[in-house]
Design a protein around this motif. Structure first.
Motif, PDB file in Angstrom:
ATOM      1  N   ASP A  89       0.827  -1.203   0.000  1.00  0.00           N
ATOM      2  CA  ASP A  89       0.000   0.000   0.000  1.00  0.00           C
ATOM      3  C   ASP A  89       0.862   1.254   0.000  1.00  0.00           C
ATOM      4  N   ASP A  90       1.862   1.241   0.849  1.00  0.00           N
ATOM      5  CA  ASP A  90       2.725   2.412   0.952  1.00  0.00           C
ATOM      6  C   ASP A  90       4.145   1.997   0.576  1.00  0.00           C
ATOM      7  N   ALA A  91       4.251   1.467  -0.633  1.00  0.00           N
ATOM      8  CA  ALA A  91       5.530   0.939  -1.086  1.00  0.00           C
ATOM      9  C   ALA A  91       6.597   2.032  -1.053  1.00  0.00           C
ATOM     10  N   PRO A  92       7.765   1.722  -0.459  1.00  0.00           N
ATOM     11  CA  PRO A  92       8.844   2.701  -0.370  1.00  0.00           C
ATOM     12  C   PRO A  92       9.687   2.700  -1.639  1.00  0.00           C
ATOM     13  N   CYS A  93       9.129   2.169  -2.717  1.00  0.00           N
ATOM     14  CA  CYS A  93       9.890   2.008  -3.956  1.00  0.00           C
ATOM     15  C   CYS A  93       8.928   2.086  -5.133  1.00  0.00           C
ATOM     16  N   PRO A  94       9.467   2.154  -6.347  1.00  0.00           N
ATOM     17  CA  PRO A  94       8.589   2.164  -7.522  1.00  0.00           C
ATOM     18  C   PRO A  94       7.721   0.908  -7.571  1.00  0.00           C
ATOM     19  N   THR A  95       6.553   1.047  -8.152  1.00  0.00           N
ATOM     20  CA  THR A  95       5.656  -0.106  -8.244  1.00  0.00           C
ATOM     21  C   THR A  95       5.069  -0.226  -9.646  1.00  0.00           C
ATOM     22  N   ILE A  96       4.687  -1.435  -9.993  1.00  0.00           N
ATOM     23  CA  ILE A  96       3.938  -1.678 -11.219  1.00  0.00           C
ATOM     24  C   ILE A  96       2.749  -2.530 -10.807  1.00  0.00           C
ATOM     25  N   SER A  97       1.583  -2.007 -11.002  1.00  0.00           N
ATOM     26  CA  SER A  97       0.407  -2.736 -10.540  1.00  0.00           C
ATOM     27  C   SER A  97      -0.740  -2.634 -11.530  1.00  0.00           C
ATOM     28  N   LEU A  98      -1.823  -3.288 -11.146  1.00  0.00           N
ATOM     29  CA  LEU A  98      -3.054  -3.238 -11.924  1.00  0.00           C
ATOM     30  C   LEU A  98      -4.072  -2.575 -11.014  1.00  0.00           C
ATOM     31  N   LEU A 150      13.414   8.401 -13.642  1.00  0.00           N
ATOM     32  CA  LEU A 150      12.301   7.469 -13.735  1.00  0.00           C
ATOM     33  C   LEU A 150      11.077   8.226 -14.244  1.00  0.00           C
ATOM     34  N   PRO A 151      10.529   7.839 -15.392  1.00  0.00           N
ATOM     35  CA  PRO A 151       9.365   8.552 -15.934  1.00  0.00           C
ATOM     36  C   PRO A 151       8.240   8.653 -14.907  1.00  0.00           C
ATOM     37  N   SER A 152       7.962   7.542 -14.237  1.00  0.00           N
ATOM     38  CA  SER A 152       6.933   7.624 -13.202  1.00  0.00           C
ATOM     39  C   SER A 152       7.193   6.549 -12.171  1.00  0.00           C
ATOM     40  N   ARG A 153       6.935   6.874 -10.917  1.00  0.00           N
ATOM     41  CA  ARG A 153       7.269   5.934  -9.845  1.00  0.00           C
ATOM     42  C   ARG A 153       6.232   4.834  -9.661  1.00  0.00           C
ATOM     43  N   HIS A 154       5.007   5.106 -10.074  1.00  0.00           N
ATOM     44  CA  HIS A 154       3.977   4.085  -9.856  1.00  0.00           C
ATOM     45  C   HIS A 154       3.188   3.832 -11.136  1.00  0.00           C
ATOM     46  N   LEU A 155       3.591   2.798 -11.828  1.00  0.00           N
ATOM     47  CA  LEU A 155       2.927   2.447 -13.074  1.00  0.00           C
ATOM     48  C   LEU A 155       1.676   1.616 -12.803  1.00  0.00           C
ATOM     49  N   VAL A 156       0.617   1.918 -13.530  1.00  0.00           N
ATOM     50  CA  VAL A 156      -0.583   1.082 -13.439  1.00  0.00           C
ATOM     51  C   VAL A 156      -0.876   0.552 -14.842  1.00  0.00           C
ATOM     52  N   LEU A 157      -0.830  -0.736 -14.995  1.00  0.00           N
ATOM     53  CA  LEU A 157      -1.026  -1.333 -16.316  1.00  0.00           C
ATOM     54  C   LEU A 157      -2.514  -1.598 -16.571  1.00  0.00           C
ATOM     55  N   PRO A 158      -2.893  -1.642 -17.836  1.00  0.00           N
ATOM     56  CA  PRO A 158      -4.307  -1.815 -18.166  1.00  0.00           C
ATOM     57  C   PRO A 158      -4.762  -3.281 -18.066  1.00  0.00           C
ATOM     58  N   PHE A 159      -6.026  -3.446 -17.766  1.00  0.00           N
ATOM     59  CA  PHE A 159      -6.601  -4.795 -17.780  1.00  0.00           C
ATOM     60  C   PHE A 159      -7.671  -4.825 -18.863  1.00  0.00           C
ATOM     61  N   GLU A 160      -8.144  -6.024 -19.136  1.00  0.00           N
ATOM     62  CA  GLU A 160      -9.181  -6.136 -20.155  1.00  0.00           C
ATOM     63  C   GLU A 160     -10.168  -7.216 -19.745  1.00  0.00           C
TER      64      GLU A 160
END
Lengths: 334, 334
Positions: B149-158, B312-322
Motif C-alpha cells: 500500500d505504501d511501497a517505499p519504492c517504484p511499483t507496477i500494478s493493476l 524514472l518517468p513515473s514511480r507508480h505504473l498502473v497497467l491496463p486490464f481487459e
DNA sequence: GTGAAAGCGCTAACAT
DNA sequence: ATGTTAGCGCTTTCAC
C-alpha cells in the motif's frame, strides 16, 4: 559499507582473525570469537560476496538453461532446482532460452567468466562449443529432462520410449487400432524416443504404424489444437490421439469438441507430464506422470557433486514414470 | 585459464592497455587495438567477471523474489523479466519464495552482500527489515504485481479494484444477483482490492454484499475446487462465482460439474489473469486479462533506472486490464 | 596513447 | 590462537 578491516579494528584483532571467526569459528578462542561477533553486529558487517567469490574462486551460482519457463512442466522442474539449490547454499541464475542456441551458449559462458560454477541444461544441446573450450575440459554440467544421446555429462532422464509404449499399449488394450500421435518439435531426442515407443507398441500388436497419423506440434496448447484439426480431417480418422504433452492434449480436446465430437466416447485423448491442469480438465486427462521436481532436485545434487569433485553415485539417472488413467480414454465403440 | 596479464604479454603491451581496449576501444590506437584483440583471441581470454564486478562494484545481477514459480501467471511475469534483463545485459537470480518471509529476507540480503544490484519483489512484502538496514537507505528495489500500500519504492500494478468491479458489473448485467467470490489468501492487498471492487459493484446495483458468499482460496486449482464445494452447499446458492484467479475458476468448474450442474447454464464462473489455459477450458473462461509479461519488462526497466540513477518517468505504473468475455458466463435463467 | 602502480575486500600461507 | 602479508584479476588514476 563496513568491511572486514573495520570489524577488525572494532574488535581489536587482525583481519585474519575476523575471517577465521566467520569461516572456521572453532579455531579461534571463545572470547575473541565473542568480541568479533559483537563487532560484526555493531558494524552491521556483511561479507562482500564479490570479494569472497573472487578470492576463493567459487561462486555457488548455477546457471539453469530452460527452454520455456512458461511451460508448466519446466516450471515444476525449476521449483525443484530452486529448492535444492537453496538447501545447498547455491543460487540460481535463470535463463529462459526459448531454444535459441546462441542464448544458451552465451549463458553457459558465464561459467568460463567465473560467474557460475556449473550449468544445468534442460534441453538436448551442448552449449559448450568445442571451439570456445580452448582445450580445457567440459565445465561442470548436468543435462536433465531432455537429454543428449551421447551426453558428455551426467544426465537425469525418463525412459520416454517405455512410457510412450505403456500409453500406447493402454490405448490398444481399449481396442483402439488407429491411434494418432501429436509429436513435439523436430530434432528432439525426447520426441524421437516417444515415437519409437509408440511404434514399438503398435508393431507388437501387429499393427504397422501409419505415418499419416503423426502430426507435428510444439508443446503448446495452440499447436495441439492445430494438429487435432489435421487429424480430424483425415479420411480414415483415428479413434484415439496420444499427445506428447498435456498442453497439446488439452488443445486437441477443445478442437475435438468444437467438431461436435465427444471425448472419450468418439475419440480418446491421452497426454504426457501430468501437469496440475490434467486432473482438472473435462474430461480429466489420462497421462504419464513424471516426477518433475525430482528432475530438478537430482540435477542440482549431481551438479554440486561434479563441481565439488564429490563421488557421483551414478552418472545417468533414469526416473520412474507412471501411467495415470483418467476419463479421457475409453474403450472404442464399434 | 588465461588472464589479462597473459594477454598483455602476448600483445606486448601493459595490462592497462588491454583493459582499455576491452572497455573503451576508441581510446587506444587502431594498431594496438588490433594486436590486443588478436592476443585476446589467441589466449582464449575471457575477463573474470568476479574480478570485474568486485573491482567495479557493479554486478549486473538482479534478485527476483517470486511467490510461486509454478503459478502460470508468475511464469509469464518471469518471462518478461528475463527478456528485458537479457536485453540490458543483466542476469536474473531467481528465488521461489513460496511466500516465506525469511527466505525473501535472506535473498534480498544478496544486495547488501554485493551479489546483486537490486531486487524485484512480486509480492506485497518489504524484504528489507529496518533493523538490517543499519541506517543505510533502501537498496534498489521495485515492487510489481501485488504491491504494498505504501511501497517505499517504484511499483507496477493493476487497478485490481476497478478490474474486479468490471467483472462483477458484467455478471450483474447478466442478471446475477447472488454472486459468490472465491478470494485469495488472507492479508494480501491484492485480494483486499478485488473484494472492494466486487462490493463497489454490488452496492452500486443496490445489493448489500453477503459475507457468506465469500470463500477463501489460495490461488491453486485445489483451493478453487474446495471453495466451490462450500458455495454449492450454501442454502441460498449463488448463480455466479467470481474467482480471483483462473486456476481457482478451473477448479470450481470441475466441482460444479461433479455436482451435476452445468456451466454457465446453472452457474456462471469467471476468473482473473487470462492464463493460456483459460481459452482452452470447457467452457472457455470469462476472465480479466493482465499483461503479465509487461509487469516483468517494466519492473526490469524501472529497477535498472533506479540502480543506475537514471531518471524514472513515473514511480507508480498502473497497467491496463481487459475484460475478456467467453462462454463460462451467461444470463441467469429464472 | 601508453605504462606503472595502487588498491578493491578478502583468504590463506606463513610466522610468531 | 593470532598476526603479518602476499596476492586473487581487474580498473583507474597519475605520470610520461
Amino acid at each position: 559499507m563496513s568491511n572486514i578491516r573495520k570489524v577488525a579494528e572494532l574488535a581489536g584483532v587482525s583481519v585474519a582473525t575476523v575471517s577465521r571467526t566467520l569461516k572456521t569459528p572453532d579455531v579461534v578462542s571463545p572470547d575473541t570469537r565473542e568480541r568479533v561477533l559483537a563487532a560484526v553486529d555493531k558494524a552491521g558487517y556483511r561479507p562482500n560476496l564479490m570479494a569472497v567469490q573472487f578470492r576463493s574462486r567459487k561462486t555457488r551460482n548455477l546457471v539453469v538453461l530452460v527452454p520455456a519457463i512458461a511451460n508448466v512442466f519446466f516450471a515444476r522442474v525449476i521449483s525443484g532446482i530452486q529448492e535444492k539449490a537453496q538447501a545447498f547454499g547455491y543460487r540460481v541464475l535463470l535463463c529462459n532460452t526459448l531454444g535459441r542456441e546462441e542464448v544458451e551458449t552465451e549463458y553457459a559462458e558465464l561459467v568460463h567468466a567465473h560467474q557460475a560454477d556449473g550449468v544445468i541444461q534442460l534441453r538436448a544441446f551442448n552449449p559448450f562449443q568445442e571451439a570456445s573450450l580452448h582445450g580445457e575440459g567440459l565445465p561442470p554440467m548436468v543435462n536433465a529432462c531432455e537429454v543428449l544421446d551421447d551426453a558428455p555429462c551426467p544426465t537425469i532422464s525418463l525412459d520416454n520410449r517405455a512410457a510412450a509404449r505403456a500409453m500406447t499399449e493402454h490405448l490398444l488394450s481399449l481396442g483402439h487400432q488407429r491411434i494418432g500421435l501429436i509429436k513435439g518439435p523436430q530434432g528432439s531426442p525426447l520426441t524421437r524416443e516417444r515415437i519409437a515407443g509408440y511404434e514399438d507398441a503398435l508393431r507388437c500388436a501387429g499393427i504397422e504404424p501409419d505415418p499419416s497419423l503423426l502430426c507435428r506440434g510444439n508443446f503448446s496448447l495452440q499447436s495441439g489444437y492445430a494438429a487435432a484439426t489435421a487429424l480430424l480431417e483425415h479420411p480414415d480418422r483415428p479413434t484415439a490421439i496420444f499427445c506428447e504433452n498435456d498442453e497439446m492434449a488439452i488443445g486437441a480436446i477443445q478442437r475435438i469438441r468444437q467438431a461436435g465430437l465427444r471425448v472419450p466416447q468418439d475419440i480418446s485423448v491421452a497426454g504426457f507430464d501430468d501437469i496440475s491442469f490434467a486432473a482438472y480438465c473435462d474430461p480429466p486427462l489420462t497421462t504419464i506422470a513424471q516426477p518433475a521436481e525430482d528432475f530438478g532436485r537430482h540435477a542440482v545434487e549431481m551438479l554440486v557433486a561434479v563441481s565439488e569433485n564429490l563421488p557421483l553415485p551414478s552418472r545417468h539417472l533414469v526416473l520412474p514414470f507412471e501411467l495415470v488413467i483418467r476419463a479421457s480414454t475409453a474403450a472404442v465403440v464399434r
